[in-house]
Design a protein around this motif. Structure first.
Motif, mmCIF file in Angstrom:
data_model
loop_
_atom_site.group_PDB
_atom_site.id
_atom_site.type_symbol
_atom_site.label_atom_id
_atom_site.label_comp_id
_atom_site.label_asym_id
_atom_site.label_seq_id
_atom_site.Cartn_x
_atom_site.Cartn_y
_atom_site.Cartn_z
ATOM 1 N N GLN A 1 4.814 4.254 3.247
ATOM 2 C CA GLN A 1 4.921 4.440 1.742
ATOM 3 C C GLN A 1 4.498 5.722 1.165
ATOM 4 O OE1 GLN A 1 4.661 1.528 -0.432
ATOM 5 N NE2 GLN A 1 5.049 3.271 -1.696
ATOM 6 N N LYS A 2 3.733 6.595 1.912
ATOM 7 C CA LYS A 2 3.828 7.868 1.370
ATOM 8 C C LYS A 2 5.363 8.600 1.555
ATOM 9 C CE LYS A 2 -0.534 8.164 0.073
ATOM 10 N NZ LYS A 2 -0.568 6.829 0.194
ATOM 11 N N ASP B 1 6.968 7.693 -1.414
ATOM 12 C CA ASP B 1 6.265 7.848 -2.687
ATOM 13 C C ASP B 1 7.133 9.150 -2.934
ATOM 14 O OD1 ASP B 1 4.791 5.830 -3.076
ATOM 15 O OD2 ASP B 1 2.988 6.629 -2.191
ATOM 16 N N GLN C 1 12.666 4.456 -7.981
ATOM 17 C CA GLN C 1 11.079 4.198 -8.357
ATOM 18 C C GLN C 1 10.771 2.696 -8.161
ATOM 19 O OE1 GLN C 1 9.064 7.109 -9.063
ATOM 20 N NE2 GLN C 1 7.630 5.443 -8.751
ATOM 21 N N CYS D 1 10.028 1.349 -4.930
ATOM 22 C CA CYS D 1 9.337 2.239 -4.021
ATOM 23 C C CYS D 1 8.044 1.304 -3.561
ATOM 24 C CB CYS D 1 8.736 3.434 -4.855
ATOM 25 S SG CYS D 1 7.856 4.479 -3.839
ATOM 26 N N LEU E 1 3.119 14.033 -7.985
ATOM 27 C CA LEU E 1 2.274 13.811 -6.875
ATOM 28 C C LEU E 1 1.100 14.408 -6.798
ATOM 29 C CD1 LEU E 1 5.219 14.321 -4.029
ATOM 30 C CD2 LEU E 1 4.424 11.939 -4.967
#
Length: 446
Positions: free
Chosen positions: A30-31, A34, A58, A61, A218
């Motif tokens: 997931q990171k 992101d 996006q 995501c 971020l």
């Protein structure tokens, strides 16, 4: 039927919040997603990616939308750490949007930035638990602010202190750990976007703007220059967490030593049903303090691994990237599990006040030798007073007699001190110095 925990006592040191929540496979992927989504958004803002495609990237995501089979097959066939995620991500996007994934980036842009996001999550968990431990210890320090106990140097009885004073030294060390964490945030949590060799050649003049927009989204700081081969930030991260383990390890070692039968002043909390030994039913072994002490020592070995990652070749070096994830995950899990144990131990630590008072009398007044010396120094001078009291102390030890008894029989003492004055001089509560002041200064008064 499974047998959780039947092998190693606790996989990854019993970490719960960090092990799965931060370093679990889903969060790791997931990171990276992101970062890729934030990159598409930043490049849209810079006019490099059409808005509709950046929006789709996006919108999709989420690791929950990925096909795990696609991911696994891509990892297997490419042998590349990022391509599995990229191909699985592309598969859930339209053909047009998928082509804008990873636009102008290199693998380490994504992996480094995603790693920093994970480390920040772990950092926040650790900082919160460290502050909670500080609060527990502050309460204990205030509670035992005036409880006089023997202070020890070189494992020998020395002079009186208070238990609150001892605990306050632990708190002060934790405060420095928290201070390092606060100062380290600015240096450590810095993202990466620089392209193949760090020059942003793929995006040229738009590179700095994309980097700024990406990292702002971020919540990370932007570097002055790429840090592909400069890993001091991650070494500092490892060191700061290792210092917490070391600080908590010292606390555990103190309780471990003071739970000895011959000392018996502090102890791990006991509840009926707890077993200390499989063969000696009477044992109440200091398992929790022992684990803390052991983990403090383990932490130092992880710092050594981090230091080995500082020497890299040229502009990027995958050898370091084969090492870092292991010790970074390990130090995060180590400190997380260690703090959980510390919260348990100090939340229910036993304080044996009767034994503390008893231990103050073991040396039959010798712990007041400095007090007596300093009082006699007013009449004889410091060096001569030291020789006088040394003579009395050695005689007391050799004859197994009270220091006060020998002092009262010596005219050099009684010429300047009455029996009542000597009696008051040798009360433990009269020679704790500024112990209570320091408790107030470190732990507060309420």
């Amino acid at each position: 039927m499974g047998f959780s925990g039947a092998g190693m006592e606790e996989e990854y040191y019993g970490s719960r919040d960090v092990l799965e929540g931060v370093f679990g496979g889903a969060n790791t992927i997931q990171k990276m997603m992101d970062v890729e989504a934030a990159l598409a958004w930043a490049e849209c803002e810079a006019g490099l990616v059409p808005e509709q495609y950046a929006g789709e990237i996006q919108e999709k995501c989420s690791v929950k939308l990925l096909d795990e089979a696609v991911y696994a097959e891509a990892r297997r066939t490419t042998g590349h750490p990022l391509m599995g995620m990229l191909r699985a991500y592309k598969a859930i996007c339209s053909k047009e949007a998928g082509e804008y994934l990873h636009y102008g980036a290199t693998t380490q842009d994504i992996s480094d930035t995603a790693l920093i996001l994970q480390l920040r999550e772990a950092w926040d968990i650790v900082e919160d638990k460290t502050r909670r431990l500080r609060e527990i210890l502050s309460g204990k320090a205030r509670e035992y602010r005036s409880l006089v106990m023997i202070g020890r140097t070189n494992d020998q009885q020395a002079m009186p202190i208070t238990l609150g004073f001892k605990i306050s030294t632990w708190i002060d060390e934790l405060d420095r750990c928290l201070e390092r964490m606060e100062q380290g945030r600015e240096r450590i949590f810095v993202g990466q976007f620089a392209g193949a060799v760090g020059t942003m050649a793929s995006l040229e003049q738009e590179g700095p703007r994309v980097q700024k927009l990406l990292l702002e989204r971020l919540g990370l700081a932007a570097p002055k220059i790429s840090w592909f081969a400069t890993r001091d930030r991650l070494a500092e991260f490892t060191f700061d967490l290792a210092m917490i383990c070391g600080a908590v390890g010292r606390m555990g070692n103190e309780v471990y030593n003071e739970q000895r039968s011959e000392v018996n002043e502090l102890a791990e909390g006991y509840a009926l049903g707890k077993v200390g030994s499989s063969t000696m039913p009477h044992k109440r072994n200091p398992f929790l303090p022992g684990r803390l002490a052991g983990r403090g020592r383990i932490a130092g070995t992880l710092v050594m691994r981090a230091m080995q990652c500082l020497e890299n070749t040229n502009e990027r070096d995958c050898r370091t990237l084969c090492i870092e994830p292991y010790h970074l995950k390990e130090i995060c899990c180590l400190v997380d599990g260690t703090l959980d144990i510390a919260l348990e131990l100090f939340g229910q630590m036993e304080v044996h006040e009767d034994q503390i008072r008893y231990n103050l009398e073991i040396l039959q007044g010798l712990i007041y030798s400095e007090a007596l010396m300093m009082r006699l120094a007013e009449a004889y001078g410091r060096m001569e007073a030291h020789e006088l009291v040394y003579e009395l102390a050695m005689a007391a030890i050799g004859q197994k007699r009270q220091l006060k008894e020998l002092a009262l029989a010596d005219s050099r003492v009684t010429a300047h001190l009455t029996e009542e004055e000597l009696e008051n001089l040798m009360r433990p509560e009269h020679y704790t110095g500024l112990a209570e002041h320091f408790v107030d200064q470190v732990a507060g008064t309420e």
